[in-house]
Design a protein around this motif. Structure first.
Motif, mmCIF file in Angstrom:
data_model
loop_
_atom_site.group_PDB
_atom_site.id
_atom_site.type_symbol
_atom_site.label_atom_id
_atom_site.label_comp_id
_atom_site.label_asym_id
_atom_site.label_seq_id
_atom_site.Cartn_x
_atom_site.Cartn_y
_atom_site.Cartn_z
ATOM 1 N N PRO A 125 20.406 33.732 39.339
ATOM 2 C CA PRO A 125 21.297 33.252 40.403
ATOM 3 C C PRO A 125 22.614 32.674 39.875
ATOM 4 C CG PRO A 125 19.058 32.527 40.808
ATOM 5 C CD PRO A 125 19.080 33.135 39.432
ATOM 6 N N THR A 126 22.576 32.042 38.718
ATOM 7 C CA THR A 126 23.803 31.491 38.135
ATOM 8 C C THR A 126 24.742 32.610 37.707
ATOM 9 O OG1 THR A 126 22.552 29.581 37.368
ATOM 10 C CG2 THR A 126 24.704 29.938 36.373
ATOM 11 N N LEU A 127 24.184 33.663 37.116
ATOM 12 C CA LEU A 127 25.013 34.805 36.715
ATOM 13 C C LEU A 127 25.597 35.495 37.948
ATOM 14 C CD1 LEU A 127 22.781 36.298 33.883
ATOM 15 C CD2 LEU A 127 24.862 34.957 33.626
ATOM 16 N N ILE A 128 24.802 35.601 38.990
ATOM 17 C CA ILE A 128 25.296 36.189 40.241
ATOM 18 C C ILE A 128 26.434 35.328 40.788
ATOM 19 C CG2 ILE A 128 24.702 36.683 42.653
ATOM 20 C CD1 ILE A 128 21.835 37.330 41.594
ATOM 21 N N GLY A 129 26.233 34.017 40.772
ATOM 22 C CA GLY A 129 27.271 33.103 41.254
ATOM 23 C C GLY A 129 28.526 33.159 40.413
ATOM 24 N N ALA A 130 28.360 33.302 39.088
ATOM 25 C CA ALA A 130 29.531 33.404 38.208
ATOM 26 C C ALA A 130 30.352 34.630 38.556
ATOM 27 C CB ALA A 130 29.091 33.454 36.743
ATOM 28 N N ARG A 131 29.666 35.733 38.818
ATOM 29 C CA ARG A 131 30.410 36.932 39.182
ATOM 30 C C ARG A 131 31.039 36.773 40.556
ATOM 31 N NH1 ARG A 131 27.850 42.280 40.893
ATOM 32 N NH2 ARG A 131 27.589 41.034 42.744
ATOM 33 N N GLN A 132 30.289 36.216 41.498
ATOM 34 C CA GLN A 132 30.802 36.128 42.864
ATOM 35 C C GLN A 132 31.939 35.129 42.997
ATOM 36 O OE1 GLN A 132 27.264 35.268 45.098
ATOM 37 N NE2 GLN A 132 26.821 37.416 45.450
ATOM 38 N N THR A 133 31.877 34.026 42.284
ATOM 39 C CA THR A 133 32.916 33.009 42.471
ATOM 40 C C THR A 133 34.005 33.105 41.411
ATOM 41 O OG1 THR A 133 31.575 31.388 41.296
ATOM 42 C CG2 THR A 133 31.448 31.378 43.671
ATOM 43 N N MET A 135 34.636 35.350 38.887
ATOM 44 C CA MET A 135 35.271 36.641 38.682
ATOM 45 C C MET A 135 36.095 37.046 39.906
ATOM 46 S SD MET A 135 33.131 39.642 37.060
ATOM 47 C CE MET A 135 33.804 41.033 36.287
ATOM 48 N N THR A 136 35.550 36.826 41.080
ATOM 49 C CA THR A 136 36.275 37.174 42.306
ATOM 50 C C THR A 136 37.538 36.335 42.435
ATOM 51 O OG1 THR A 136 34.180 37.736 43.343
ATOM 52 C CG2 THR A 136 36.045 37.421 44.800
ATOM 53 N N ARG A 137 37.450 35.046 42.086
ATOM 54 C CA ARG A 137 38.624 34.169 42.154
ATOM 55 C C ARG A 137 39.731 34.695 41.247
ATOM 56 N NH1 ARG A 137 36.874 29.319 39.977
ATOM 57 N NH2 ARG A 137 35.988 28.744 41.957
ATOM 58 N N LEU A 138 39.372 35.054 40.008
ATOM 59 C CA LEU A 138 40.390 35.545 39.076
ATOM 60 C C LEU A 138 40.998 36.856 39.564
ATOM 61 C CD1 LEU A 138 38.756 34.771 35.617
ATOM 62 C CD2 LEU A 138 40.634 33.564 36.715
ATOM 63 N N GLU A 139 40.157 37.712 40.151
ATOM 64 C CA GLU A 139 40.667 39.000 40.619
ATOM 65 C C GLU A 139 41.573 38.852 41.840
ATOM 66 O OE1 GLU A 139 37.109 41.342 41.088
ATOM 67 O OE2 GLU A 139 37.166 41.983 38.998
ATOM 68 N N THR A 140 41.202 37.979 42.770
ATOM 69 C CA THR A 140 42.012 37.862 43.999
ATOM 70 C C THR A 140 43.212 36.946 43.819
ATOM 71 O OG1 THR A 140 40.553 36.124 44.831
ATOM 72 C CG2 THR A 140 40.104 38.366 45.551
ATOM 73 N N LYS A 141 42.996 35.804 43.188
ATOM 74 C CA LYS A 141 44.076 34.821 43.085
ATOM 75 C C LYS A 141 45.146 35.227 42.075
ATOM 76 C CE LYS A 141 44.911 29.926 42.649
ATOM 77 N NZ LYS A 141 44.353 28.608 42.693
ATOM 78 N N GLN A 148 35.877 46.182 34.136
ATOM 79 C CA GLN A 148 35.580 46.889 32.890
ATOM 80 C C GLN A 148 35.390 45.932 31.721
ATOM 81 O OE1 GLN A 148 38.756 49.756 32.533
ATOM 82 N NE2 GLN A 148 37.442 51.362 33.374
ATOM 83 N N ALA A 149 36.074 44.808 31.733
ATOM 84 C CA ALA A 149 35.941 43.855 30.631
ATOM 85 C C ALA A 149 34.556 43.224 30.615
ATOM 86 C CB ALA A 149 37.013 42.775 30.745
ATOM 87 N N TYR A 150 33.939 43.098 31.773
ATOM 88 C CA TYR A 150 32.624 42.464 31.876
ATOM 89 C C TYR A 150 31.608 43.423 32.481
ATOM 90 C CZ TYR A 150 35.242 38.237 30.885
ATOM 91 O OH TYR A 150 36.048 37.299 30.298
ATOM 92 N N ARG A 155 26.526 44.952 35.281
ATOM 93 C CA ARG A 155 25.273 45.692 35.288
ATOM 94 C C ARG A 155 24.079 44.747 35.445
ATOM 95 N NH1 ARG A 155 25.433 47.659 30.471
ATOM 96 N NH2 ARG A 155 26.900 49.257 31.030
ATOM 97 N N LEU A 156 24.052 43.666 34.663
ATOM 98 C CA LEU A 156 22.924 42.747 34.712
ATOM 99 C C LEU A 156 22.869 42.002 36.043
ATOM 100 C CD1 LEU A 156 20.691 41.662 32.596
ATOM 101 C CD2 LEU A 156 21.957 39.568 32.905
ATOM 102 N N VAL A 157 24.022 41.656 36.583
ATOM 103 C CA VAL A 157 24.044 40.971 37.880
ATOM 104 C C VAL A 157 23.498 41.895 38.962
ATOM 105 C CG1 VAL A 157 25.603 40.130 39.674
ATOM 106 C CG2 VAL A 157 25.796 39.253 37.365
ATOM 107 N N GLY A 158 23.848 43.154 38.902
ATOM 108 C CA GLY A 158 23.294 44.122 39.857
ATOM 109 C C GLY A 158 21.775 44.193 39.753
ATOM 110 N N GLN A 159 21.262 44.209 38.528
ATOM 111 C CA GLN A 159 19.810 44.233 38.330
ATOM 112 C C GLN A 159 19.172 42.931 38.790
ATOM 113 O OE1 GLN A 159 19.602 45.033 34.142
ATOM 114 N NE2 GLN A 159 20.134 47.188 34.380
ATOM 115 N N ALA A 160 19.833 41.814 38.534
ATOM 116 C CA ALA A 160 19.298 40.512 38.955
ATOM 117 C C ALA A 160 19.275 40.413 40.473
ATOM 118 C CB ALA A 160 20.124 39.375 38.355
ATOM 119 N N GLU A 161 20.301 40.920 41.140
ATOM 120 C CA GLU A 161 20.316 40.910 42.609
ATOM 121 C C GLU A 161 19.180 41.753 43.166
ATOM 122 O OE1 GLU A 161 25.019 40.295 43.718
ATOM 123 O OE2 GLU A 161 24.300 42.314 43.313
ATOM 124 N N THR A 162 18.941 42.908 42.567
ATOM 125 C CA THR A 162 17.828 43.755 42.990
ATOM 126 C C THR A 162 16.508 43.036 42.796
ATOM 127 O OG1 THR A 162 19.087 45.733 42.407
ATOM 128 C CG2 THR A 162 16.713 45.992 42.627
#
Length: 185
Positions: A125-133, A135-141, A148-150, A155-162
């Motif tokens: 859940p922490t890795l999912i949150g890191a990507r969602q908050t 990574m998304t913040r850096l991409e949008t803001k 591609q850098a991460y 890949r792992l977050v996708g597997q963890a979500e599943t």
């Protein structure tokens, strides 16, 4: 059937000796493999526990998580929230350092050094949150493209979500109370 087989053999004791030799060879080959697999599994679990201990007790990591949490509260305009970063560049550096840490964890999982299921249950859940908050913040803001850098993190977050969905586990969207900064009252 074995009696019929012995009837056709001139020397049944040779047959038993050969059978014993085959069993000895197979045992001498399979026992070390079983021990090796068992010890690798034990080492993966030990490495995962060490990672979890570091993640929850390392001052540098917890301070980064706290400051990113404080910034998230500031960004959401929660009452009493302050911006812990003096500039946007500080925010970018702290965010990228945290993403690098998470990506390193993902690379260790990919290499088989960390127990995947144990990680999904604990840090997933922490890795999912890191990507969602983060990574998304850096991409949008800031308009950064980090996919591609991460890619190992993605890949792992996708597997963890599943895994989380399959097990019926909820997603953690907030930092655990024990890691939250104390309120200045």
């Amino acid at each position: 059937m074995s009696i019929a087989l012995f009837k056709y053999l001139d020397k049944p004791h040779l047959y038993l000796d050969n059978l014993r030799n085959i069993a000895t060879v197979l045992g001498s080959l399979l026992i070390p493999v079983a021990i090796s697999v068992s010890s690798r599994s034990r080492e993966r679990k030990r490495a995962t526990l060490d990672l979890l201990r570091r993640f929850t007790s390392d001052k540098i990591i917890t301070d980064r998580l706290r400051s990113l949490y404080q910034y998230r509260r500031f960004e959401e305009a929660e009452a009493g929230a302050i911006n812990p970063f003096a500039s946007d560049s500080e925010l970018i550096i702290e965010s990228i350092l945290m993403l690098n840490f998470c990506d390193t964890v993902c690379i260790e999982v990919k290499a088989g050094l960390i127990d995947r299921r144990m990680l999904y249950r604990t840090l997933g859940p922490t890795l999912i949150g890191a990507r969602q908050t983060i990574m998304t913040r850096l991409e949008t803001k800031f308009g950064m493209k980090l996919g591609q850098a991460y890619e190992d993190l993605e890949r792992l977050v996708g597997q963890a979500e599943t895994y989380q969905r399959r097990k019926g586990l909820g997603f953690v969207t907030r930092i655990p109370r024990s890691m939250r900064p104390s309120s200045p009252t």
